[in-house]
Design an enzyme around this catalytic site. Structure first.
Site, PDB file in Angstrom:
ATOM      1  N   ALA A 153      49.684 -15.617  78.523  1.00 17.68           N
ATOM      2  CA  ALA A 153      48.551 -15.977  79.376  1.00 17.68           C
ATOM      3  C   ALA A 153      48.287 -17.475  79.382  1.00 17.68           C
ATOM      4  O   ALA A 153      47.813 -18.019  80.384  1.00 17.68           O
ATOM      5  CB  ALA A 153      47.299 -15.224  78.931  1.00 17.68           C
ATOM      6  N   ASN A 181      37.014 -13.734  75.682  1.00 18.73           N
ATOM      7  CA  ASN A 181      37.863 -13.376  74.553  1.00 18.73           C
ATOM      8  C   ASN A 181      37.134 -13.357  73.212  1.00 18.73           C
ATOM      9  O   ASN A 181      37.678 -12.880  72.220  1.00 18.73           O
ATOM     10  CB  ASN A 181      39.062 -14.334  74.463  1.00 18.73           C
ATOM     11  CG  ASN A 181      38.644 -15.787  74.440  1.00 18.73           C
ATOM     12  OD1 ASN A 181      38.027 -16.277  75.378  1.00 18.73           O
ATOM     13  ND2 ASN A 181      38.970 -16.484  73.369  1.00 18.73           N
ATOM     14  N   CYS A 236      42.588 -18.624  68.551  1.00 15.41           N
ATOM     15  CA  CYS A 236      43.206 -19.898  68.905  1.00 15.41           C
ATOM     16  C   CYS A 236      42.386 -21.080  68.407  1.00 15.41           C
ATOM     17  O   CYS A 236      42.858 -22.198  68.370  1.00 15.41           O
ATOM     18  CB  CYS A 236      43.378 -19.997  70.419  1.00 15.41           C
ATOM     19  SG  CYS A 236      44.410 -18.693  71.107  1.00 15.41           S
TER      20      CYS A 236
END
Length: 382
Positions: free
Chosen positions: A69, A152, A325
């Protein structure tokens, strides 16, 4: 270990691993070769592409495979903006939102060095974009709007049909990051020009994703890098057949299990939250008043209890304090601070996400461990 970090990544389903294995060593042909072995791999790629398209309601030829993604988001945002500029389009504004994934935020910011005008909108206390704020931002001629479907970290859902319609009324393209959404809730691409997907968020392998590029009306992109012109000349490079096949199998399973997964995962998520909220009524659920993904549970611990302390005290439960992340950073989640939480309050928030393999005993055990850890960490009232 009790795994409650499904927004970070999901395990490959056994059926996915089984489907991939022959393509590593037995049927290892290059899917771009003309001989029999290559054509067999090409047929497997085509079949997987069709299966993924069926899951999201697209045409197979509208899917461009990427490494994930992050690459899909970069290709959508930079590729669309650069192509339109090269074609003589004088619009320069590119709009996104403060709670987007870092790869979207950085892609938009990077375009500033190329003469584009990046604008990052804020969100309300529930993490949602104000449609009127978007309308106002679009008063300046805009090339592209990029707003993720499901966050997310919090799982909060944006009103994509409304926001995309507003963007189109102003003549802008609309891109959405659907990496967290696909395989968890039904997907609609109505009003969407570009959409990004990732296999490892839906029980597929890491290292493979896809970008939906609408054909009618046609959307064009400038490639990120040069090469042999594979993937409709949008994304050059030899396709990894095993990963593509695994992505296809994951999409097939997601479509078959969607309704069952939604009910099961939502029930377990709600059960976990009830146990935590009963023990600590002061805990606050982020995004409580809006729609969220079935497995999403992002909440604020009682005063004086830092999320990092809970992570250290409960190694038996896999969970996080923000997006994976950004986990290496010690600063509080930028998603939560964008929603109006103070840095101190954001530092008390845990991100848990329930998935397909979560069980009722696992939920009960995780709740017990968390409650015990919080009680141990709470400051003395003496």
């Amino acid at each position: 270990m009790i795994y409650l970090d499904y927004f970070s990544t999901t395990p490959c389903a056994p059926e996915v691993v089984e489907a991939m294995l022959p393509w590593f060593a037995e049927d290892f042909g290059n899917p771009h070769s003309v001989h029999g072995s290559g054509q067999k791999a090409a047929q497997a790629v085509d079949a997987a592409r069709q299966t993924i398209a069926d899951l999201i309601g697209a045409e197979a030829r509208e899917l461009v495979f990427t490494s994930g993604a992050t690459e899909a988001n970069n290709l959508a945002i930079k590729g669309a903006a650069r192509h339109l500029k090269r074609m003589g389009n004088e619009r320069r504004r590119v709009i996104t939102v403060s709670t987007e994934h870092k790869c979207v935020l950085e892609s938009v910011r990077d375009l500033e060095t190329e003469g584009f005008d990046p604008l990052i909108l804020g969100v309300d206390g529930q993490g949602r974009v104000d449609p009127e704020a978007l309308r106002e931002a679009l008063s300046v001629p805009t090339l592209l709007v990029s707003i993720m479907t499901a966050n997310n970290e919090t799982g909060i859902l944006q009103d994509i049909p409304l926001l995309s319609r507003i963007a189109h009324e102003a003549g802008a393209l609309f891109h959405t990051d659907m990496a967290q959404m696909a395989g968890k809730l039904p997907v609609s691409l109505d009003g969407i020009d570009l959409a990004s997907f990732s296999a490892h968020k839906m029980y597929g392998p890491k290292g493979i994703g896809a970008l939906y590029v609408r054909r009618r009306p046609r959307v064009r992109l400038q490639p990120l890098f040069s090469g042999g012109g594979q993937e409709r000349a949008f994304r050059s490079g030899t396709l990894p057949t095993p990963l593509v096949v695994g992505f296809g199998k994951a999409a097939e399973l997601a479509k078959q299990r969607l309704d069952t997964d939604i009910l099961q995962i939502s029930a377990l998520r709600d059960d976990l939250w009830r146990q935590i909220e009963t023990a600590f009524p002061g805990c606050e659920l982020n995004g409580r008043e809006v729609s969220r993904l079935p497995g999403a549970l992002n909440f604020c611990l009682p005063e004086g209890v830092r999320a990092t302390d809970i992570l250290e005290r409960v190694p038996e439960v896999a969970m996080s304090t923000g997006s994976a992340c950004s986990a290496a950073e010690i600063t509080p989640s930028y998603v939560l601070t964008a929603m109006g939480l103070s840095a101190e309050k954001a530092s008390r928030c845990l991100r848990l996400s329930v998935g397909r393999s979560t069980s009722k005993p696992g939920i009960d055990r995780a709740a017990a461990l968390l409650i015990e850890a919080v009680r141990t960490c709470q400051p003395s009232r003496d």
